[in-house]
Design a protein around this motif. Structure first.
Motif, short mmCIF file in Angstrom:
data_model
loop_
_atom_site.label_atom_id
_atom_site.label_comp_id
_atom_site.label_asym_id
_atom_site.label_seq_id
_atom_site.Cartn_x
_atom_site.Cartn_y
_atom_site.Cartn_z
N SER A 61 -10.38 -0.99 28.83
CA SER A 61 -10.92 -2.31 29.14
C SER A 61 -12.36 -2.13 29.61
O SER A 61 -12.68 -1.15 30.27
CB SER A 61 -10.11 -2.98 30.24
OG SER A 61 -8.79 -3.20 29.81
N GLY A 133 -13.82 -7.57 25.65
CA GLY A 133 -13.25 -6.85 26.78
C GLY A 133 -12.57 -5.54 26.43
O GLY A 133 -12.00 -4.89 27.30
N MET A 134 -12.60 -5.14 25.16
CA MET A 134 -11.98 -3.89 24.74
C MET A 134 -13.03 -2.93 24.21
O MET A 134 -13.87 -3.30 23.39
CB MET A 134 -10.94 -4.14 23.65
CG MET A 134 -10.25 -2.90 23.18
SD MET A 134 -9.08 -3.32 21.85
CE MET A 134 -8.04 -1.91 21.86
#
Length: 162
Positions: A61, A133-134
């Motif tokens: 993340s 977000g990754m």
């Protein structure tokens, strides 16, 4: 007239290598890896190896997209502590089919061969992709004298977000 036999340096991935898609059980992305390579998974990291070459894919993340500066500041110290005889290269923004990535190049020594104990000097290309977000880190490595430009381009261009 017969064609000359191709002499490949150790670690050279053959031009006729077939590639197959890989996507982790959690999903999120897919990437093509050479068919028939050994696979080991642990946590959020999957590694593929064959002889002197390796591909490692890790996810994490991340609140923001990486920059060349953030990769140098946060990733290089971790790699320096982990990769024997680490020598930094450059960090640049590159465009691949899966989007913009930060490409970090560096060199380091391989792990000793379990049978011979031989250590090889490796060249690394580490692509850091980001979306929603990754973060996906795609690390390609092989002997410094191997001609893996084309196979590594196939792999780094194959990342797709799912």
């Amino acid at each position: 007239m017969p064609h000359a036999t191709e002499a490949n340096p150790p670690g050279d991935i053959p031009d006729n290598q077939a590639f197959v898609p890989f996507s982790p059980p959690a999903g999120g992305y897919s990437v093509k890896i050479p068919e028939g390579w050994a696979r080991v998974s642990g946590g959020t990291t999957t590694s593929f190896t064959d002889k002197l070459n390796s591909i490692q894919v890790s996810t994490a993340s991340a609140a923001t997209a990486p920059t060349a500066g953030s990769v140098i500041k946060s990733d290089v110290p971790r790699l320096r502590a982990k990769v024997p005889q680490f020598t930094p290269g450059t960090a640049t923004s590159v465009t691949r089919t899966g989007g913009t990535a930060i490409l970090l190049t560096y060199q380091g020594d391989s792990s000793p061969d379990p049978v011979t104990g031989k250590v090889v000097r490796d060249a690394f290309e580490r692509y850091t992709f980001y979306r929603a977000g990754m973060r996906v880190d795609l690390t390609l490595s092989g002997p410094t004298n191997a001609d893996n430009v084309d196979p590594w381009r196939i792999v780094s261009n194959s990342l797709r977000w799912l």
